[in-house]
Write a protein that holds these residues in place. Structure first.
Motif, PDB file in Angstrom:
ATOM      1  N   ARG A  19     -44.939 -68.246 -48.206  1.00 30.48           N
ATOM      2  CA  ARG A  19     -44.431 -67.300 -49.359  1.00 30.48           C
ATOM      3  C   ARG A  19     -45.981 -66.320 -49.398  1.00 30.48           C
ATOM      4  NH1 ARG A  19     -43.503 -69.145 -53.926  1.00 30.48           N
ATOM      5  NH2 ARG A  19     -43.698 -71.452 -53.736  1.00 30.48           N
ATOM      6  N   LYS A  20     -46.962 -67.019 -49.861  1.00 29.43           N
ATOM      7  CA  LYS A  20     -48.188 -66.452 -49.960  1.00 29.43           C
ATOM      8  C   LYS A  20     -48.665 -65.565 -48.874  1.00 29.43           C
ATOM      9  CE  LYS A  20     -50.096 -69.542 -53.796  1.00 29.43           C
ATOM     10  NZ  LYS A  20     -50.113 -68.519 -54.486  1.00 29.43           N
ATOM     11  N   ALA A  21     -48.423 -65.986 -47.655  1.00 32.07           N
ATOM     12  CA  ALA A  21     -48.982 -65.232 -46.594  1.00 32.07           C
ATOM     13  C   ALA A  21     -48.115 -64.060 -46.413  1.00 32.07           C
ATOM     14  CB  ALA A  21     -49.145 -66.221 -45.230  1.00 32.07           C
ATOM     15  N   ILE A  22     -46.838 -64.039 -46.512  1.00 25.96           N
ATOM     16  CA  ILE A  22     -45.857 -63.160 -46.326  1.00 25.96           C
ATOM     17  C   ILE A  22     -45.822 -61.983 -47.337  1.00 25.96           C
ATOM     18  CG2 ILE A  22     -43.529 -62.542 -46.386  1.00 25.96           C
ATOM     19  CD1 ILE A  22     -42.695 -65.208 -45.164  1.00 25.96           C
ATOM     20  N   ALA A  23     -46.226 -62.534 -48.696  1.00 24.13           N
ATOM     21  CA  ALA A  23     -46.556 -61.534 -49.818  1.00 24.13           C
ATOM     22  C   ALA A  23     -47.721 -60.756 -49.562  1.00 24.13           C
ATOM     23  CB  ALA A  23     -46.461 -62.291 -51.061  1.00 24.13           C
ATOM     24  N   LYS A  24     -48.908 -61.407 -49.082  1.00 23.85           N
ATOM     25  CA  LYS A  24     -50.156 -60.517 -48.499  1.00 23.85           C
ATOM     26  C   LYS A  24     -49.678 -59.893 -47.733  1.00 23.85           C
ATOM     27  CE  LYS A  24     -54.646 -61.406 -46.829  1.00 23.85           C
ATOM     28  NZ  LYS A  24     -54.722 -60.209 -45.810  1.00 23.85           N
ATOM     29  N   GLY A  25     -49.185 -59.964 -46.611  1.00 27.72           N
ATOM     30  CA  GLY A  25     -48.902 -58.936 -45.477  1.00 27.72           C
ATOM     31  C   GLY A  25     -47.881 -57.767 -46.372  1.00 27.72           C
ATOM     32  N   LEU A  26     -47.064 -58.203 -47.138  1.00 32.37           N
ATOM     33  CA  LEU A  26     -45.871 -57.019 -47.668  1.00 32.37           C
ATOM     34  C   LEU A  26     -46.992 -56.203 -48.824  1.00 32.37           C
ATOM     35  CD1 LEU A  26     -42.717 -58.971 -48.618  1.00 32.37           C
ATOM     36  CD2 LEU A  26     -43.139 -57.082 -47.047  1.00 32.37           C
ATOM     37  N   SER A  27     -47.838 -56.919 -49.155  1.00 31.55           N
ATOM     38  CA  SER A  27     -48.945 -56.118 -50.364  1.00 31.55           C
ATOM     39  C   SER A  27     -49.457 -54.950 -49.391  1.00 31.55           C
ATOM     40  CB  SER A  27     -49.746 -57.104 -50.977  1.00 31.55           C
ATOM     41  OG  SER A  27     -49.048 -58.012 -51.757  1.00 31.55           O
ATOM     42  N   GLU A  28     -49.997 -55.294 -48.199  1.00 32.96           N
ATOM     43  CA  GLU A  28     -50.769 -54.395 -47.358  1.00 32.96           C
ATOM     44  C   GLU A  28     -49.577 -53.315 -46.815  1.00 32.96           C
ATOM     45  OE1 GLU A  28     -52.204 -56.935 -44.131  1.00 32.96           O
ATOM     46  OE2 GLU A  28     -53.704 -57.572 -45.289  1.00 32.96           O
ATOM     47  N   LEU A  29     -48.333 -53.860 -46.656  1.00 29.97           N
ATOM     48  CA  LEU A  29     -47.227 -52.652 -46.426  1.00 29.97           C
ATOM     49  C   LEU A  29     -47.152 -51.861 -47.505  1.00 29.97           C
ATOM     50  CD1 LEU A  29     -45.213 -51.591 -44.304  1.00 29.97           C
ATOM     51  CD2 LEU A  29     -43.562 -53.442 -45.350  1.00 29.97           C
ATOM     52  N   LEU A  30     -47.251 -52.671 -48.831  1.00 32.03           N
ATOM     53  CA  LEU A  30     -46.936 -51.754 -49.984  1.00 32.03           C
ATOM     54  C   LEU A  30     -47.933 -50.569 -50.203  1.00 32.03           C
ATOM     55  CD1 LEU A  30     -45.135 -51.076 -52.555  1.00 32.03           C
ATOM     56  CD2 LEU A  30     -46.766 -52.911 -53.790  1.00 32.03           C
ATOM     57  N   ALA A  31     -49.211 -51.005 -49.982  1.00 33.05           N
ATOM     58  CA  ALA A  31     -50.573 -50.230 -50.130  1.00 33.05           C
ATOM     59  C   ALA A  31     -50.335 -49.278 -49.082  1.00 33.05           C
ATOM     60  CB  ALA A  31     -51.714 -51.038 -49.847  1.00 33.05           C
ATOM     61  N   ASP A  32     -50.211 -49.496 -47.727  1.00 32.40           N
ATOM     62  CA  ASP A  32     -49.842 -48.260 -46.812  1.00 32.40           C
ATOM     63  C   ASP A  32     -48.746 -47.303 -47.025  1.00 32.40           C
ATOM     64  OD1 ASP A  32     -51.813 -49.253 -45.249  1.00 32.40           O
ATOM     65  OD2 ASP A  32     -50.731 -49.809 -43.619  1.00 32.40           O
TER      66      ASP A  32
END
Length: 163
Positions: A19-32
């Motif tokens: 969950r943490k790893a996916i949320a980190k990737g989604l946070s990068e997607l949110l920033a982009d």
């Protein structure tokens, strides 16, 4: 550092590490996605020249779609139990999109947006292995929808640049 929730732990069939790893990737997607939104809205405001009406309207449609996507991405991060980034400072650290300085000419705006759309697609795509490994269908669905939008938008923008 985020506080742990007191009370009921998250038990959705995805372990905490995933969950943490996916949320980190989604946070990068949110920033982009936020960076792309801001760039597109800026270009909507500042486009000039013979293609003004076409690009002004096209950019508005694009930034409106992008704005609506921000909430979907942030809410998925929250559903996974992590805080969603929400400041310029956090977005600046997480985004792969370079900020455009000044006011480019109309076709240069289109070129910048093609690159930003493609960068956002690449950020979404690189998260799939982690999502697949965790059997996280809601995130996979979100990523598939975002990829469809970004790839199609990049194609439409590239079409403007063709002779």
């Amino acid at each position: 550092m985020a506080k742990k929730l007191v009370g009921s732990p998250i038990d959705i069939g995805i372990d905490e590490k995933s969950r943490k790893a996916i949320a980190k990737g989604l946070s990068e997607l949110l920033a982009d996605s936020y960076s792309l939104y801001l760039m597109t809205h800026n270009f909507h405001w500042n486009v000039r020249g013979p293609m003004f009406n076409t690009l002004h309207a096209m950019f508005m449609n694009q930034y409106t779609e992008q704005w609506n996507a921000l909430d979907l991405i942030a809410e998925r991060i929250r559903a996974l139990g992590e805080p969603a980034p929400g400041t310029y400072k956090e977005f600046a650290k997480l985004t792969s999109i370079k900020e455009v300085e000044g006011t480019p000419k109309a076709l240069d705006m289109v070129r910048h947006l093609v690159k930003a759309q493609e960068a956002t697609a690449k950020t979404a795509r690189k998260l799939f292995p982690e999502v697949d490994k965790a059997n996280d269908q809601p995130t996979a669905d979100l990523l598939t929808q975002r990829l469809d939008v970004h790839e199609k938008t990049a194609w439409m923008l590239r079409s403007i640049l063709e002779e």
